[in-house]
Design a protein around this motif. Structure first.
Motif, mmCIF file in Angstrom:
data_model
loop_
_atom_site.group_PDB
_atom_site.id
_atom_site.type_symbol
_atom_site.label_atom_id
_atom_site.label_comp_id
_atom_site.label_asym_id
_atom_site.label_seq_id
_atom_site.Cartn_x
_atom_site.Cartn_y
_atom_site.Cartn_z
ATOM 1 N N ALA A 70 -21.076 16.297 -1.523
ATOM 2 C CA ALA A 70 -19.639 16.163 -1.782
ATOM 3 C C ALA A 70 -18.918 17.509 -1.782
ATOM 4 C CB ALA A 70 -19.424 15.468 -3.123
ATOM 5 N N GLY A 71 -19.657 18.591 -1.686
ATOM 6 C CA GLY A 71 -19.040 19.914 -1.677
ATOM 7 C C GLY A 71 -18.423 20.290 -3.008
ATOM 8 N N LEU A 72 -18.966 19.774 -4.110
ATOM 9 C CA LEU A 72 -18.444 20.085 -5.438
ATOM 10 C C LEU A 72 -18.927 21.454 -5.900
ATOM 11 C CD1 LEU A 72 -19.030 16.590 -7.113
ATOM 12 C CD2 LEU A 72 -16.868 17.528 -6.254
ATOM 13 N N THR A 73 -18.190 22.056 -6.799
ATOM 14 C CA THR A 73 -18.529 23.381 -7.311
ATOM 15 C C THR A 73 -19.038 23.267 -8.749
ATOM 16 O OG1 THR A 73 -16.828 24.421 -5.939
ATOM 17 C CG2 THR A 73 -17.655 25.686 -7.826
ATOM 18 N N ARG A 74 -20.183 23.843 -9.016
ATOM 19 C CA ARG A 74 -20.714 23.862 -10.380
ATOM 20 C C ARG A 74 -19.965 24.917 -11.194
ATOM 21 N NH1 ARG A 74 -24.688 23.411 -6.774
ATOM 22 N NH2 ARG A 74 -26.157 21.648 -6.927
ATOM 23 N N THR A 75 -19.608 24.554 -12.412
ATOM 24 C CA THR A 75 -18.878 25.480 -13.271
ATOM 25 C C THR A 75 -19.754 26.033 -14.394
ATOM 26 O OG1 THR A 75 -18.085 23.640 -14.635
ATOM 27 C CG2 THR A 75 -16.696 24.327 -12.785
ATOM 28 N N GLY A 76 -21.027 25.723 -14.357
ATOM 29 C CA GLY A 76 -21.939 26.208 -15.375
ATOM 30 C C GLY A 76 -23.344 25.755 -15.058
ATOM 31 N N PRO A 77 -24.326 26.156 -15.862
ATOM 32 C CA PRO A 77 -25.714 25.783 -15.595
ATOM 33 C C PRO A 77 -25.966 24.299 -15.826
ATOM 34 C CG PRO A 77 -25.531 26.932 -17.689
ATOM 35 C CD PRO A 77 -24.191 27.032 -17.045
#
Length: 269
Positions: free
Chosen positions: A162-169
């Protein structure tokens, strides 16, 4: 023609088993000496012997093997059966290896008195988290590892697609219920919409918790680390309460990751 000893060697079975196959009509000799009763086999019968042995290795009884071979088992079907059996055996080996790691870790824990002296414990606050997650109820604690790993892989595969961005671990969290333990594998994606098939996990802020960092080549000792953490909680006169968290700061699956660096967080009442 091959004598029974040579044929047995080439087929990878015993002479006794070849005689047994003959009695059952599964693999009859090409010729039997009428005076000595000595059995002779044709080299062309090795293909039949290979099919027979391979099918038996799949776990079928000799009677079932006879039925399969009588039905003129196609090579493609035999290959499929062997692949299925190989997958089952590989999973069994993997499960046994995981079990061995757990037993070894339990042994180390017992020998060290259920504590890991190298751990450092810190009182922290736990922030509120919004998570994209998969969760399941676990009734047998030894199933946690086998459940969490695949769930994390599914979550991360969808994040990549989905091309999502992780904002943390990554985060695993555990909540005790009357039916067992709810184990969740989650990733932080900020305010992005959670894809269909996954749930939104909302973990509230916790003002007081005790934490330690597990740093190792594998996860075999993480249960002992949790035990040490709870022992420390009790030794400080504190009370564990609420949803525990594991924060995965580094894993071997990360780009450039070589080991497991996991912060264990135990909320306090």
């Amino acid at each position: 023609m091959l004598g029974i000893g040579d044929f047995a060697r080439l087929a990878g079975v015993s002479v006794r088993m070849l005689r047994h196959y003959d009695r059952l009509g599964l693999l009859t000799p090409a010729r039997v000496d009428e005076w000595t009763g000595y059995r002779y086999y044709s080299a062309s019968q090795l293909a039949r012997a290979n099919q027979l042995v391979a099918t038996k290795e799949l776990g079928f009884t000799l009677e079932e093997v006879g039925e399969l071979l009588a039905d003129d088992l196609r090579e493609e079907r035999l290959v499929d059966l062997l692949r299925e059996r190989a997958a089952v055996l590989a999973e069994r080996i993997d499960a046994d290896q995981r079990r061995l790691l757990r037993v070894t870790a339990r042994l180390r824990s017992i020998e060290k008195g259920n504590t890991m002296s190298t751990l450092t414990f810190t009182e922290v606050s736990m922030p509120a988290l919004r998570l994209m997650q998969l969760a399941t109820t676990v009734t047998e604690m030894e199933d946690i590892e086998s459940e969490i790993g695949p769930m994390f892989r599914r979550v991360n595969a969808v994040i990549e697609q989905a091309g999502l961005t992780r904002t943390g671990p990554g985060v695993a969290h555990y909540t005790q219920t009357d039916d067992g333990l709810i184990a969740a594998a989650a990733e932080q994606i900020g305010d992005a919409p959670v894809p269909e098939g996954f749930t939104t996990g909302e973990l509230p802020a916790v003002p007081q918790a005790l934490a330690t960092t597990y740093d190792a080549d594998d996860l075999a000792g993480i249960q002992a680390a949790w035990q040490s953490l709870v022992v420390e909680v009790e030794s400080r006169g504190l009370t564990p309460s609420g949803t525990c968290r594991e924060i995965y700061h580094e894993t071997p699956m990360d780009p450039g990751g070589t080991r497991w660096v996991v912060e264990l967080q135990q909320p306090l009442a």
